[in-house]
Design an enzyme around this catalytic site. Structure first.
Site, PDB file in Angstrom:
ATOM      1  N   GLY A 156       0.828  -1.189   0.000  1.00 43.27           N
ATOM      2  CA  GLY A 156       0.000   0.000   0.000  1.00 43.27           C
ATOM      3  C   GLY A 156       0.867   1.245   0.000  1.00 43.27           C
ATOM      4  O   GLY A 156       2.039   1.197   0.411  1.00 43.27           O
ATOM      5  N   GLN A 203       2.944   9.941   1.397  1.00 41.55           N
ATOM      6  CA  GLN A 203       4.240   9.249   1.323  1.00 41.55           C
ATOM      7  C   GLN A 203       5.026   9.586   0.056  1.00 41.55           C
ATOM      8  O   GLN A 203       6.202   9.243  -0.050  1.00 41.55           O
ATOM      9  CB  GLN A 203       4.041   7.732   1.384  1.00 41.55           C
ATOM     10  N   CYS A 224       6.426  -0.082   7.230  1.00 41.59           N
ATOM     11  CA  CYS A 224       5.984   1.058   6.429  1.00 41.59           C
ATOM     12  C   CYS A 224       7.120   1.474   5.509  1.00 41.59           C
ATOM     13  O   CYS A 224       8.271   1.547   5.946  1.00 41.59           O
ATOM     14  CB  CYS A 224       5.597   2.205   7.357  1.00 41.59           C
ATOM     15  N   LEU A 225       6.800   1.776   4.248  1.00 39.92           N
ATOM     16  CA  LEU A 225       7.827   2.191   3.290  1.00 39.92           C
ATOM     17  C   LEU A 225       8.500   3.500   3.711  1.00 39.92           C
ATOM     18  O   LEU A 225       9.629   3.768   3.305  1.00 39.92           O
ATOM     19  CB  LEU A 225       7.223   2.346   1.887  1.00 39.92           C
ATOM     20  N   HIS A 268      -4.088   0.958   7.742  1.00 43.51           N
ATOM     21  CA  HIS A 268      -2.737   1.548   7.751  1.00 43.51           C
ATOM     22  C   HIS A 268      -2.667   2.727   6.762  1.00 43.51           C
ATOM     23  O   HIS A 268      -2.157   3.796   7.102  1.00 43.51           O
ATOM     24  CB  HIS A 268      -1.716   0.457   7.390  1.00 43.51           C
ATOM     25  N   GLU A 269      -3.181   2.511   5.543  1.00 45.61           N
ATOM     26  CA  GLU A 269      -3.080   3.570   4.516  1.00 45.61           C
ATOM     27  C   GLU A 269      -3.982   4.751   4.844  1.00 45.61           C
ATOM     28  O   GLU A 269      -3.597   5.905   4.641  1.00 45.61           O
ATOM     29  CB  GLU A 269      -3.405   3.011   3.127  1.00 45.61           C
ATOM     30  N   HIS A 301      -2.458   7.108   7.246  1.00 50.51           N
ATOM     31  CA  HIS A 301      -1.489   8.050   6.658  1.00 50.51           C
ATOM     32  C   HIS A 301      -2.163   9.363   6.258  1.00 50.51           C
ATOM     33  O   HIS A 301      -1.540  10.427   6.298  1.00 50.51           O
ATOM     34  CB  HIS A 301      -0.835   7.441   5.410  1.00 50.51           C
TER      35      HIS A 301
END
Ligand code: ZN
Length: 164
Positions: free
Chosen positions: A46, A51, A96-97, A138-139, A142
């Site tokens: 995701g 991000q 997380c990226l 999670h997304e 953000h």
């Protein structure tokens, strides 16, 4: 399509509440395509617009098929996603990226219903449980400036370093 630069914690854009867009246009659809490609290359499951440095309510998701879990492959590009129903509880490891090198156990709802629109501005309603529900939560976090580590109370116990 293009690979975008992923913003790393503690960049302030990750902490901003992202703005709602009235509708998707060609520029947003192209951005979603680029975000999708960036996520696939990373690789990740995701990616949210903050991000890649854009404070707008846009997320992309790719959950691969998992036969053991009975999970089918899911690919989503969601504008203005919103959790309208959540129930149950699950605890699982997340990363997380934007926070490479760490992972942690996060408590999430087991099941969520998400309202959003797609890149053609059609309304969508997604009912998800298990892993896909985790990725959606999670997304969407953000978009409100929330990182997964914020949801970990006991960081000594539930947060750890991972090998890259
Ligand atoms: Zn993340």
């Amino acid at each position: 399509m293009a690979i975008l630069n992923i913003v790393m914690d503690p960049d302030p854009v990750l902490r901003k509440k992202a703005v709602k867009l009235r509708k998707a246009d060609a520029g947003i659809a192209k951005l979603a395509d680029d975000m999708f490609e960036t996520m696939m290359v990373a690789p990740g499951v995701g990616l949210a617009a903050p991000q890649i440095g854009k404070s707008i309510r846009l997320v992309v998701i790719h959950v691969p098929e998992d036969e053991e879990d009975g999970q089918e492959e899911v690919n989503l590009k969601l504008l203005n996603p919103e959790i309208i129903k959540a129930s149950g509880e699950q605890v699982g490891a997340e990363g997380c990226l934007s926070m490479p090198g760490i992972a942690g156990n996060v408590t999430r709802a087991w099941s969520v219903t998400v309202k959003a629109t797609d890149m053609e501005n059609k309304p969508l309603r997604i009912k998800a449980d298990g892993y896909l529900a985790v990725v959606l939560q999670h997304e969407i976090d953000h978009l409100d400036g929330i990182m997964f580590t914020d949801r970990i109370e006991d960081k000594k116990k539930d947060l750890w370093v991972v090998e890259e």
